[in-house]
Design a protein around this motif. Sequence first.
Motif, short mmCIF file in Angstrom:
data_model
loop_
_atom_site.label_atom_id
_atom_site.label_comp_id
_atom_site.label_asym_id
_atom_site.label_seq_id
_atom_site.Cartn_x
_atom_site.Cartn_y
_atom_site.Cartn_z
N ALA A 1 12.33 -7.74 -6.35
CA ALA A 1 11.76 -6.63 -5.59
C ALA A 1 11.91 -6.86 -4.09
O ALA A 1 12.13 -5.91 -3.33
CB ALA A 1 10.28 -6.44 -5.95
N LEU A 2 11.82 -8.11 -3.66
CA LEU A 2 12.03 -8.43 -2.24
C LEU A 2 13.48 -8.16 -1.85
O LEU A 2 13.75 -7.60 -0.78
CB LEU A 2 11.67 -9.89 -1.96
N ARG A 3 14.40 -8.54 -2.72
CA ARG A 3 15.82 -8.29 -2.45
C ARG A 3 16.11 -6.79 -2.37
O ARG A 3 16.86 -6.34 -1.52
CB ARG A 3 16.67 -8.93 -3.54
N GLU A 4 15.53 -6.04 -3.31
CA GLU A 4 15.74 -4.59 -3.33
C GLU A 4 15.19 -3.94 -2.06
O GLU A 4 15.84 -3.07 -1.47
CB GLU A 4 15.09 -3.98 -4.57
N TRP A 5 14.01 -4.38 -1.62
CA TRP A 5 13.43 -3.82 -0.41
C TRP A 5 14.32 -4.14 0.79
O TRP A 5 14.61 -3.25 1.61
CB TRP A 5 12.02 -4.36 -0.18
N ALA A 6 14.76 -5.39 0.90
CA ALA A 6 15.60 -5.79 2.03
C ALA A 6 16.92 -5.01 2.03
O ALA A 6 17.41 -4.59 3.08
CB ALA A 6 15.85 -7.29 2.00
N ALA A 7 17.47 -4.77 0.85
CA ALA A 7 18.74 -4.04 0.76
C ALA A 7 18.56 -2.57 1.14
O ALA A 7 19.53 -1.92 1.56
CB ALA A 7 19.30 -4.15 -0.66
N SER A 8 17.35 -2.05 1.02
CA SER A 8 17.10 -0.64 1.34
C SER A 8 16.94 -0.39 2.84
O SER A 8 16.93 0.76 3.27
CB SER A 8 15.84 -0.15 0.61
N ASP B 1 0.82 -1.21 0.00
CA ASP B 1 0.00 0.00 0.00
C ASP B 1 0.85 1.27 0.00
O ASP B 1 0.49 2.27 -0.61
CB ASP B 1 -0.95 0.03 1.20
N ARG B 2 2.01 1.19 0.68
CA ARG B 2 2.92 2.35 0.72
C ARG B 2 3.82 2.41 -0.51
O ARG B 2 4.62 3.34 -0.64
CB ARG B 2 3.77 2.29 1.99
N GLY B 3 3.72 1.42 -1.37
CA GLY B 3 4.54 1.40 -2.59
C GLY B 3 5.99 1.04 -2.33
O GLY B 3 6.86 1.33 -3.15
N GLU B 4 6.26 0.38 -1.21
CA GLU B 4 7.64 0.03 -0.86
C GLU B 4 8.13 -1.23 -1.57
O GLU B 4 9.33 -1.41 -1.72
CB GLU B 4 7.77 -0.14 0.65
N VAL B 5 7.20 -2.09 -1.98
CA VAL B 5 7.56 -3.32 -2.67
C VAL B 5 6.77 -3.37 -3.98
O VAL B 5 5.55 -3.20 -3.99
CB VAL B 5 7.25 -4.58 -1.83
N ARG B 6 7.49 -3.60 -5.06
CA ARG B 6 6.87 -3.65 -6.39
C ARG B 6 6.13 -4.98 -6.56
O ARG B 6 6.61 -6.03 -6.16
CB ARG B 6 7.97 -3.52 -7.44
N THR B 7 4.95 -4.91 -7.15
CA THR B 7 4.17 -6.11 -7.46
C THR B 7 3.75 -6.04 -8.92
O THR B 7 3.80 -4.98 -9.55
CB THR B 7 2.92 -6.23 -6.57
#
Length: 83
Positions: free
Chosen positions: A66-73, A47-53
């Motif tokens: 996208a999960l990897r990118e979020w975790a790396a951020s 909902d916050r747009g933090e993870v791409r779907t």
Amino acid sequence: MKGRQPARYVDPTMTDASFAPEPILVSITNAAKMLSICESSFYKLMDRGEVRTVKHGRRTLVPVQALREWAASLPENQPTHSS
């Protein structure tokens, strides 16, 4: 012989048990499990747009990248030293 299929070569090193390709897209349930969070928390990230779907038909799927990118951020946990 009519109707008989020719023998196929089967590579003994590539059995179904040893070939486990990494998924490219996962369900929301599996994405939450991969991040060790509950599904409702994952929906908040979406909902916050933090993870791409992405959508495939009616399904919402999550690219593993996208999960990897979020975790790396995420910020690194800095140890605290008490004196």
